[in-house]
Scaffold this motif. Structure first.
Motif, short mmCIF file in Angstrom:
data_model
loop_
_atom_site.label_atom_id
_atom_site.label_comp_id
_atom_site.label_asym_id
_atom_site.label_seq_id
_atom_site.Cartn_x
_atom_site.Cartn_y
_atom_site.Cartn_z
N THR A 102 0.87 -1.18 0.00
CA THR A 102 0.00 0.00 0.00
C THR A 102 0.91 1.23 0.00
OG1 THR A 102 -1.66 -1.33 1.10
CG2 THR A 102 -1.96 1.05 1.23
N GLY A 103 1.41 1.54 -1.19
CA GLY A 103 2.44 2.58 -1.36
C GLY A 103 3.79 2.06 -0.90
N SER A 104 4.85 2.77 -1.35
CA SER A 104 6.19 2.41 -0.88
C SER A 104 6.32 2.68 0.60
CB SER A 104 7.25 3.28 -1.55
OG SER A 104 7.52 2.85 -2.80
N GLN A 105 5.47 3.58 1.10
CA GLN A 105 5.56 3.90 2.52
C GLN A 105 5.27 2.65 3.35
OE1 GLN A 105 6.69 6.83 3.60
NE2 GLN A 105 6.61 6.04 5.68
N GLN A 106 4.30 1.85 2.91
CA GLN A 106 4.05 0.60 3.64
C GLN A 106 5.24 -0.36 3.48
OE1 GLN A 106 1.23 -2.54 2.37
NE2 GLN A 106 0.34 -2.28 4.41
N GLN A 176 17.44 11.88 -5.47
CA GLN A 176 17.14 11.64 -4.06
C GLN A 176 16.13 12.63 -3.49
OE1 GLN A 176 18.51 13.06 -0.88
NE2 GLN A 176 19.41 11.33 0.20
N ASN A 177 15.30 12.13 -2.62
CA ASN A 177 14.42 12.97 -1.81
C ASN A 177 15.07 13.08 -0.43
OD1 ASN A 177 12.41 14.19 -0.35
ND2 ASN A 177 10.90 12.56 -0.59
N PRO A 178 15.56 14.23 -0.03
CA PRO A 178 15.28 15.57 -0.54
C PRO A 178 16.33 16.17 -1.48
CG PRO A 178 16.37 15.78 1.57
CD PRO A 178 16.27 14.30 1.28
N GLU A 204 17.09 -0.41 -1.46
CA GLU A 204 17.20 0.59 -2.53
C GLU A 204 15.81 1.13 -2.82
OE1 GLU A 204 18.60 -1.08 -6.27
OE2 GLU A 204 19.01 0.92 -7.07
N ASP A 205 15.59 2.40 -2.49
CA ASP A 205 14.27 3.00 -2.66
C ASP A 205 14.29 3.84 -3.93
OD1 ASP A 205 11.72 3.91 -2.24
OD2 ASP A 205 12.15 5.01 -0.39
N ASP A 206 13.44 3.49 -4.89
CA ASP A 206 13.54 4.11 -6.21
C ASP A 206 12.19 4.59 -6.76
OD1 ASP A 206 14.73 4.95 -8.58
OD2 ASP A 206 14.62 2.97 -9.51
N PRO A 207 11.58 5.56 -6.08
CA PRO A 207 10.29 6.03 -6.61
C PRO A 207 10.42 6.92 -7.85
CG PRO A 207 10.80 7.15 -4.53
CD PRO A 207 11.91 6.20 -4.80
N TYR A 208 11.63 7.49 -8.04
CA TYR A 208 11.78 8.54 -9.06
C TYR A 208 12.58 8.11 -10.29
CZ TYR A 208 10.41 11.07 -4.90
OH TYR A 208 9.73 11.46 -3.78
N SER A 244 9.71 0.31 -5.37
CA SER A 244 9.23 1.40 -6.23
C SER A 244 7.72 1.55 -6.06
CB SER A 244 9.66 1.18 -7.68
OG SER A 244 9.50 2.39 -8.40
N THR A 245 7.14 2.41 -6.89
CA THR A 245 5.75 2.83 -6.63
C THR A 245 5.13 3.43 -7.89
OG1 THR A 245 4.45 4.41 -5.31
CG2 THR A 245 6.68 5.08 -5.80
N PHE A 246 3.81 3.44 -7.94
CA PHE A 246 3.10 4.18 -8.99
C PHE A 246 2.79 5.61 -8.56
CE2 PHE A 246 1.12 0.14 -10.99
CZ PHE A 246 2.05 0.13 -12.02
N SER A 247 3.20 5.99 -7.35
CA SER A 247 2.77 7.30 -6.83
C SER A 247 3.22 8.47 -7.71
CB SER A 247 3.28 7.52 -5.41
OG SER A 247 2.53 6.74 -4.52
N LYS A 248 4.43 8.35 -8.28
CA LYS A 248 4.91 9.50 -9.05
C LYS A 248 4.72 9.30 -10.55
CE LYS A 248 6.37 10.49 -4.98
NZ LYS A 248 5.89 11.50 -4.06
N THR A 249 4.32 8.11 -10.97
CA THR A 249 4.14 7.89 -12.41
C THR A 249 2.66 7.78 -12.79
OG1 THR A 249 4.43 5.53 -12.03
CG2 THR A 249 6.37 6.76 -12.77
C1 LIG Z 1 11.94 8.23 -1.29
C2 LIG Z 1 10.51 7.92 -1.08
N1 LIG Z 1 10.16 6.69 -0.68
C3 LIG Z 1 8.88 6.38 -0.48
C4 LIG Z 1 7.87 7.31 -0.67
C5 LIG Z 1 6.45 6.91 -0.39
O1 LIG Z 1 5.76 6.80 -1.58
P1 LIG Z 1 4.35 6.12 -1.70
O2 LIG Z 1 3.42 7.19 -2.15
O3 LIG Z 1 4.52 5.05 -2.74
O4 LIG Z 1 3.96 5.55 -0.38
C6 LIG Z 1 8.19 8.60 -1.09
C7 LIG Z 1 7.15 9.61 -1.27
O5 LIG Z 1 7.36 10.76 -1.54
C8 LIG Z 1 9.55 8.92 -1.30
O6 LIG Z 1 9.95 10.13 -1.69
#
Ligand SMILES: Cc1ncc(COP(=O)(O)O)c(C=O)c1O
Length: 418
Positions: A102-106, A176-178, A204-208, A244-249
């Motif tokens: 449920t999102g990358s956050q989960q 990278q975020n931020p 390895e967190d790769d949302p972007y 990864s995630t669909f949140s940004k795509t």
């Molecule tokens: C680096 C990183 N990981 C995870 C997330 C969480 O993304 P999600 O919306 O898929 O939960 C974000 C959201 O901004 C992010 O920047």
């Protein structure tokens, strides 16, 4: 008798605070404020018609399945699609290596649940993603931070922290975020070989990664790691868990992310996820599949890249035009953010209040540093998001922010004279 709830809270809640960003977003939602605060994708690029068609299609032909409980692992066609899609980046995976979250956050929370005992050290970048710190804090993580520069994590500083025996490293190689920075290929190779030498897993967190505006895609750590492993027999020997995630795509409201990992790790995560939410929304997964399929996702990602490239360029130009020369900033090659460094003595938290007077908002940098690292360093930075505002708002917002910066610089100059 009314209960004193706080006395009942578990110890793990002690250091949990709400995210500075979520709190800031509340203040900055007034229409007169131009916000560079949240990590929000562009509102005007959501593929609304495609979502409408997908909902219609699913409800006409697949409604019962979409509305019923589903498997914890996730919707099989979606897992297959993700496994197929990531082969283009060299990641070899089957559906059994993919868990829909449920999102990358989960995913970050489940990784905390899987790997962190209270007091375990987690190696993070400084700065790092605030949401990961929030997820790991609850499990009692302690942190070892390694600084980043314009090429990402400074791998030449890694060896001593690795000797401290962190449980795993959490790394964001792309945009990278931020920071908006990208880990160079040489550093990626150094990182995986050091991880291999010390036997430390990498998350390895790769949302972007797909949102690259220029230059070539760099190999993910998960791929370089496989090249490193002497007797590679498919995915099973990997030292890297990839997210990864669909949140940004597609859309963050879908709340669809995924974990790619060795099958045995996925099996354990599945057990942990059952206690969390049984499974990710079946409806959201089926819609996401229906929206993404064919080559829609690829086409849509191109639209996003073009729009964000333009917005980044406008922000960079406006920064050069309006900001005093003592202020520095990163030049991201993709993603949603850039990172500003203020001159010594300036404070991003004070600047935030000054900026609000000018009706412009950003996130002060200190929230992106691990709790035991809350150094003076954090307060000299700000994160600016360039994906959500329109180009003309970006220009105006940077102009307003420059007024706040100049006001604070002047105050500082006067204070130093007296
Ligand atoms: C680096 C990183 N990981 C995870 C997330 C969480 O993304 P999600 O919306 O898929 O939960 C974000 C959201 O901004 C992010 O920047």
């Amino acid at each position: 008798m009314s209960i004193a709830w706080t006395s009942r809270y578990a110890l793990r809640t002690k250091d949990v605070k709400s995210s500075a960003i979520r709190e800031l977003l509340k203040i900055t939602q007034q229409p007169e404020v131009i916000s560079f605060g949240g990590g929000l994708p562009a509102n005007d690029i959501f593929p609304i018609e495609r979502f409408e068609e997908a909902c219609k299609e699913v409800l006409e032909h697949n409604a019962v399945m979409a509305l019923q409980y589903g498997q914890t692992e996730g919707y099989k066609p979606l897992r297959d699609m993700i496994a197929r899609h990531i082969t283009r980046y060299g990641i070899k995976a089957e559906a059994e290596n993919v868990l829909i979250t449920t999102g990358s956050q989960q995913a970050l929370d489940l990784i905390g649940k899987l790997l962190i005992n209270s007091g375990d050290k987690v190696l993070v970048e400084a700065p790092t993603y605030l949401g990961a710190l929030q997820a790991f804090n609850v499990y009692g993580a302690q942190y070892v931070s390694v600084p980043c520069d314009d090429d990402g994590l400074q791998t030449d500083l890694l060896e001593a922290p690795l000797r401290l025996g962190p449980k795993f490293m959490y790394v964001l190689p792309n945009f990278q975020n931020p920071g908006g920075t990208t880990l160079s290929e040489d550093r990626r190779r150094t990182l995986v070989s050091l991880a291999n030498k010390y036997g430390i897993p990498i998350v390895e967190d790769d949302p972007y990664g797909q949102l690259r505006f220029e230059g070539e895609h760099l190999p993910p750590l998960v791929v370089l790691d496989r090249e490193n492993v002497p007797h590679d027999d498919g995915y099973t020997l990997g030292n890297v868990i990839y997210l990864s995630t669909f949140s940004k795509t597609l859309a963050p409201g879908l709340r669809i992310g995924w974990i790619v990992a060795p099958a045995e790790v996925i099996a354990k995560l599945v057990q942990l996820k059952q206690g969390t939410d049984l499974h990710t929304s079946t409806f959201a997964q089926v819609i996401a599949y229906e929206v993404a399929r064919g080559n829609f996702l690829d086409q849509h990602v191109k639209t996003i890249r073009d729009a964000y490239r333009e917005r980044r360029d406008v922000m960079l130009e406006a920064l050069s035009q309006y900001f005093p020369s003592q202020v520095k900033w990163t030049h991201p090659k993709g993603g949603l953010f850039l990172w500003v460094t203020l001159p010594q003595g300036m404070d991003a938290n004070k600047l935030f209040h000054e900026a609000l007077k000018q009706n412009v908002a950003f996130v002060p940098g200190d929230s992106f540093f691990a709790p035991n690292e809350h150094s003076k360093e954090g307060s000299r930075h700000l994160r600016l998001n360039f994906s959500n505002a329109q180009p003309e708002q970006i220009r105006e917002g940077i102009r307003r922010l420059s007024v706040a910066v100049k006001t604070q610089l002047e105050q500082l100059r006067i204070a130093q004279l007296s």
